[in-house]
Design an enzyme around this catalytic site. Structure first.
Site, PDB file in Angstrom:
ATOM      1  N   ARG A 463      -0.942  -3.701   2.794  1.00  0.00           N
ATOM      2  CA  ARG A 463      -0.472  -3.902   4.129  1.00  0.00           C
ATOM      3  C   ARG A 463      -0.882  -2.805   5.127  1.00  0.00           C
ATOM      4  O   ARG A 463      -1.137  -1.778   4.947  1.00  0.00           O
ATOM      5  CB  ARG A 463       0.888  -4.542   4.226  1.00  0.00           C
ATOM      6  CG  ARG A 463       1.925  -3.705   4.084  1.00  0.00           C
ATOM      7  CD  ARG A 463       3.238  -4.304   4.418  1.00  0.00           C
ATOM      8  NE  ARG A 463       4.219  -3.443   4.170  1.00  0.00           N
ATOM      9  CZ  ARG A 463       5.184  -3.382   3.524  1.00  0.00           C
ATOM     10  NH1 ARG A 463       5.469  -4.623   2.378  1.00  0.00           N
ATOM     11  NH2 ARG A 463       6.257  -2.711   3.233  1.00  0.00           N
ATOM     12  N   ASP A 464      -0.545  -3.098   6.629  1.00  0.00           N
ATOM     13  CA  ASP A 464      -0.746  -2.193   7.612  1.00  0.00           C
ATOM     14  C   ASP A 464       0.589  -1.081   7.882  1.00  0.00           C
ATOM     15  O   ASP A 464       1.218  -1.209   8.761  1.00  0.00           O
ATOM     16  CB  ASP A 464      -0.986  -3.120   8.892  1.00  0.00           C
ATOM     17  CG  ASP A 464       0.230  -3.881   9.182  1.00  0.00           C
ATOM     18  OD1 ASP A 464       0.733  -4.355   8.165  1.00  0.00           O
ATOM     19  OD2 ASP A 464       0.476  -4.012  10.478  1.00  0.00           O
ATOM     20  N   GLU A 465       0.661  -0.379   6.619  1.00  0.00           N
ATOM     21  CA  GLU A 465       1.840   0.442   6.610  1.00  0.00           C
ATOM     22  C   GLU A 465       1.161   1.869   6.094  1.00  0.00           C
ATOM     23  O   GLU A 465       0.819   2.580   6.512  1.00  0.00           O
ATOM     24  CB  GLU A 465       3.124  -0.184   5.832  1.00  0.00           C
ATOM     25  CG  GLU A 465       4.264   0.839   6.182  1.00  0.00           C
ATOM     26  CD  GLU A 465       5.406  -0.253   5.925  1.00  0.00           C
ATOM     27  OE1 GLU A 465       6.587   0.448   5.860  1.00  0.00           O
ATOM     28  OE2 GLU A 465       5.525  -1.156   5.667  1.00  0.00           O
ATOM     29  N   GLU A 739       7.787  -4.352  -4.684  1.00  0.00           N
ATOM     30  CA  GLU A 739       8.675  -3.720  -3.540  1.00  0.00           C
ATOM     31  C   GLU A 739      10.018  -4.340  -3.554  1.00  0.00           C
ATOM     32  O   GLU A 739      11.127  -3.537  -3.557  1.00  0.00           O
ATOM     33  CB  GLU A 739       8.002  -3.903  -2.393  1.00  0.00           C
ATOM     34  CG  GLU A 739       8.848  -3.219  -1.124  1.00  0.00           C
ATOM     35  CD  GLU A 739       8.127  -3.707   0.146  1.00  0.00           C
ATOM     36  OE1 GLU A 739       8.046  -2.763   1.119  1.00  0.00           O
ATOM     37  OE2 GLU A 739       7.351  -4.647   0.489  1.00  0.00           O
TER      38      GLU A 739
END
Length: 884
Positions: A463-465, A739
């Site tokens: 993801r965008d992390e 996660e």
């Protein structure tokens, strides 16, 4: 004895060091047991020939010492670009000399900023494009004389690929991720063999990388608008003359087939725009442009501490199926990080898209919701020239499934191959048991570590992390150290943390910071305004301590001593009688049906960091600090007990994590300790033998149970298959650590896609317990780095066999135990120049060892067994023969 391997600064023949006194290591083997080093002699010279003659840099002479790791160079001062050759010989306990080791080397980088003579070159921005094409650079030069040695020095604000006469030089994603406003890492490459007489071409392709590309949800261009690169090639000729080739205005630049390549947004590559022969002699670059020049760079220029990022494995798909809409979905059989290589033939202009995902929706389509703003897609436009092969250049993805869209023809499993990409930390540990579910858990842990150790320890690869969260890293650091050699990786990461440390002394939540502090302080939607976070900032003490414990690295403590001290003083100044405020944002992150009070958790971690720092002060010889912070720990522990522990031993919050942290961090004693373990056990049993811990509690849960006589309960938690548990995800096909415990459940399906990674190492911190308690391989803080190994296996869980190994700096430690109704049998291998203490789980029946000495200790049954190097076998009768 034989010397089998030599290392410099943890690496084989490293290039471009900046440290003035590099540390040397060597490993040994022997044909006989109980071998140890009595003395050593190191010689270092400016050429291999001088090692056997007139040694001109350093001759240690014969030194009476058993040290074979962390040996600092003590020879003549070294200059920029210097190459050092070295070898070592040793004497055993009977004063018999070994043969000399093979010759090892290291080279020095450019030690002073003034020695960089080139310019930072880039390409002017194309204003109509949001994502810029990757610039190509080339330079033609003539080599007219025989070359003795040629070295390329490189650094970039962005990421780069160097080519010399058509051959790729170096690895992926160099120079790695740092806070570029603080520092950039420089690399050095030996290119003597790549140069030829006559015309030579140096080519560079530069990507946005972390510098100008998208960094997680922090946006694009966090550090700069577009990338720049600086290269310097030093050529030494046989006649004694030399020449420098540097980046300057004489280079040429052009856009090429990489339309864009972004860490988070993927890549587009148009093969019709390929610049055939651009990196070889004879190419016409007259239509290319003059590069744009950046006036300078104010950050530090440092050596590269981290291991390189590489493609380490290629995986074939296990299946491919056609979807109703005509696309094809490939199953790689393993959640992984990297990309897929495509093989394709078709008409020019055909656009093929590779779309990546970790999971499938119930209808069989890719599960993309958890990517948030990330675009895990690569687009390839065919040139139409026969079979074409494509891999992306400056992006990476987290995936198990690849959807192929627009493919001309009928693909097979040979159409795609998965490329596994990560920081190339050498494999150190192996573990196998008689239970296949436990074996799969261990594989999941190692795959999540590989996928998320990508220049920094990231929290997710899809993801965008993809940020370097410090709390996640510290709870997993010990597990990571068992699995792979992370000495260099975490040394660099600690530098990232100290670069990000605030003027107040607070360590940040992520490192490199990349604007995270500004983001969280200005983002009212998040509401995370805490100036520090317990368990996250404490990584600044815990990770250096872990490197000391696992590698005997005292220099990491010395180098970061003041940074650690500032953190403890910062906490002390912002505490009330040793009690920390409850403003932390994260707490025991992603716990299940249990809310640990943040003030309790913060105070516990404050005590732990203080206790560790007191020990660190003693190790580095600061007795005043040792006494001061030991006293501070006692004060914090007393305040913790007074404020949070009731007369019946209950701790405020009554969660599994509050009991685990209080026990693990030594905050309780006597009756309170016994009460805490009873309350912890009652909570676990009250939940049906299930856990509730989040990130900060899970790593200590099983060790605390085991160390307090509840190994049976630890094994029940390990093997629990109902939600929440490690085995629940495995029952449902997981090949990495998730996660969240509830990332997907049979009763609720997928969790909130806003934060739902299926590749995240934190909950895999149970791996430490698997090595340290289940297999029984532990480090001794009094003789760290496995100079003395503690072997203390704890059988249970119905296991009949556990086999594990760990490649220490002294060599391979091997343990295998088997359990039957009659006996427990332990086989052990201790490397040369190390020793071990063995604690068996029952009454000793027999020993097969040339060096075992049983030392009786009152109240400990058979006592402690001490052994030297070699193979050993022990048989004992179990006090509790029916282990569950």
């Amino acid at each position: 004895m034989r010397i089998t391997q030599c290392l410099t600064e943890y690496a084989v023949n490293p290039q471009g060091l900046h440290v003035g006194r590099p540390r040397l290591f060597w490993k040994m083997e022997a044909d006989t047991p109980a071998c140890r080093q009595k003395a050593y002699r190191i010689v270092a010279a400016s050429s291999p020939e001088r090692l056997d003659g007139e040694v001109d840099l350093w001759d240690s002479g014969k030194v009476e010492s058993d040290r074979s790791v962390q040996m600092a160079y003590e020879g003549k001062p070294l200059g920029s670009g210097q190459i050092v050759y070295w070898k070592v010989r040793v004497w055993d306990q009977d004063d018999r000399p070994s043969d000399w080791s093979g010759v090892s080397t290291w080279t020095m980088g450019l030690l002073h900023r003034s020695e960089w003579k080139g310019m930072w070159i880039g390409r002017k921005r194309e204003p109509e494009r949001s994502f810029q094409p990757a610039p190509y650079f080339r330079k033609t030069t003539t080599v007219a004389k025989p070359v003795r040695r040629a070295t390329a020095y490189a650094m970039a604000l962005g990421v780069y690929e160097i080519r010399v006469n058509g051959a790729r030089i170096g690895d992926r994603f160099a120079p790695g991720w740092t806070d570029y406003d603080k520092r950039v890492q420089a690399q050095a490459y030996e290119i003597t063999d790549q140069l030829v007489g006559g015309e030579n071409v140096i080519g560079i392709v530069v990507g946005d990388g972390w510098y100008a590309g998208t960094v997680g949800f922090l946006g694009k261009g966090v550090y700069g608008e577009r990338p720049f690169v600086q290269i310097q090639i030093a050529i030494e000729y046989e006649d004694g003359s030399s020449e420098l080739i540097v980046t300057d205005r004489s280079w040429r630049t052009s856009r090429g087939p990489i339309v864009y390549s972004d860490m988070i947004k993927g890549e587009e590559y148009d093969a019709r725009l390929e610049l055939d022969g651009w990196d070889a002699a004879g190419y016409d670059d007259s239509a290319w442009e003059e590069p744009d020049i950046r006036p300078g760079y104010n950050g530090l220029i440092s050596e590269t501490l981290e291991p390189p990022i590489r493609v380490t494995q290629t995986i074939a798909p296990v299946s491919v199926r056609r979807t109703e809409r005509g696309t094809c979905i490939f199953d790689m059989g393993q959640n992984m990080v990297g990309w897929a290589e495509l093989r394709v033939s078709g008409e020019a202009g055909t656009r093929v898209t590779l779309s990546y995902a970790e999971m499938l929706n119930p209808d069989g389509s890719l599960y993309l919701d958890n990517l948030r703003a990330a675009v895990q897609q690569d687009h390839y436009i065919l040139s139409g020239r026969g079979e074409e092969r494509y891999e992306p250049h400056f992006t990476f993805h987290g995936f198990r499934y690849v959807e192929l869209i627009g493919y001309p023809g009928e693909p097979g499993t040979e159409t795609l191959s998965g490329k596994v990409v990560h920081s190339d930390t050498p494999e150190a540990g192996e573990l196998e048991t008689s239970d296949e579910m436990i074996n799969q858990l261990y594989r999941n842990i190692t795959w999540s570590q590989r996928g998320n150790f990508f220049s920094v320890p990231t929290d997710c690869p899809q993801r965008d992390e993809r940020l370097g969260w410090t709390g996640d890293a510290q709870i997993f650091a010990r597990t990571a150290s068992y699995n792979r050699d992370v000495s260099r990786f975490f040394t660099k990461y600690i530098r990232d943390m100290t670069d990000s440390q605030q003027p107040s002394g607070a360590f940040t939540d992520v490192a490199p910071d990349a604007g995270w502090i500004r983001h969280k302080m200005w983002n009212s939607d998040v509401g995370w305004f805490a100036p520090d976070n317990a368990g996250w900032g404490d990584a600044g003490v815990i990770i250096p301590w872990t490197l000391y414990l696992m590698y005997g690295d005292e220099r990491i403590l010395q180098t970061n001593y003041e940074a650690m001290r500032r953190w403890i003083v910062y906490l002390q100044e912002r505490s009330e009688r040793g009690l920390r405020p409850d403003y932390a944002n994260y707490g025991d992150w992603l716990s299940i049906d249990a809310e640990t009070p943040k003030g309790v958790l913060a105070t516990a971690y404050f005590a732990y960091s203080t206790s560790l720092f007191s020990r660190i002060a003693g190790i580095v010889g600061n007795e005043e600090d040792r006494v001061r912070f030991e006293s501070l720990f006692d004060e914090i522990a007393a305040s913790f007990r007074d404020a949070y522990v009731s007369e019946d031993g209950k701790i405020k919050g009554e969660t599994q994590t509050v009991y685990v942290l209080a026990l693990q961090f030594g905050l309780l004693a006597g009756k309170q300790r016994r009460s805490a373990i009873n309350h912890l056990e009652a909570d676990i049993r009250g939940r049906g033998d299930r856990l509730s811990t989040g990130f900060l509690g899970v790593g200590y849960l099983l060790p605390v149970l085991t160390d307090n006589g509840r190994a049976d309960l630890a094994y029940r938690l390990l093997k629990q298959e109902q939600f929440p548990s490690w085995m629940y995800s495995i029952r449902h096909g997981a090949t990495t650590i998730w996660e969240r415990w509830d990332g997907w459940t049979s009763h609720n399906g997928f969790q909130n896609p806003g934060m739902n990674s299926f590749n995240h190492y934190s909950l895999g911190s149970v791996g430490e317990w698997m090595f340290r308690c289940m297999a029984g391989i532990d480090a001794d803080p009094d003789e760290p780095g496995f100079k003395r190994v503690v072997i203390r296996p704890r059988p249970g869980g119905g296991l009949s066999r556990v086999k594990a190994s760990f490649e220490s700096l002294y060599g391979l430690i091997e343990v295998e135990w088997t359990l039957s109704a009659e006996e427990f049998r332990l086989r052990l291998v201790v490397p040369v120049n190390a020793s071990a203490t063995v604690e068996l789980p029952g009454r000793l029946l027999s020993v097969e060892s040339a060096s075992a000495a049983v030392v009786a200790e009152e109240g400990r049954g058979p006592g402690e067994i001490r052994v030297q190097s070699g193979r050993h076998e022990f048989v004992c009768a179990l006090a509790q023969p029916n282990f569950v």
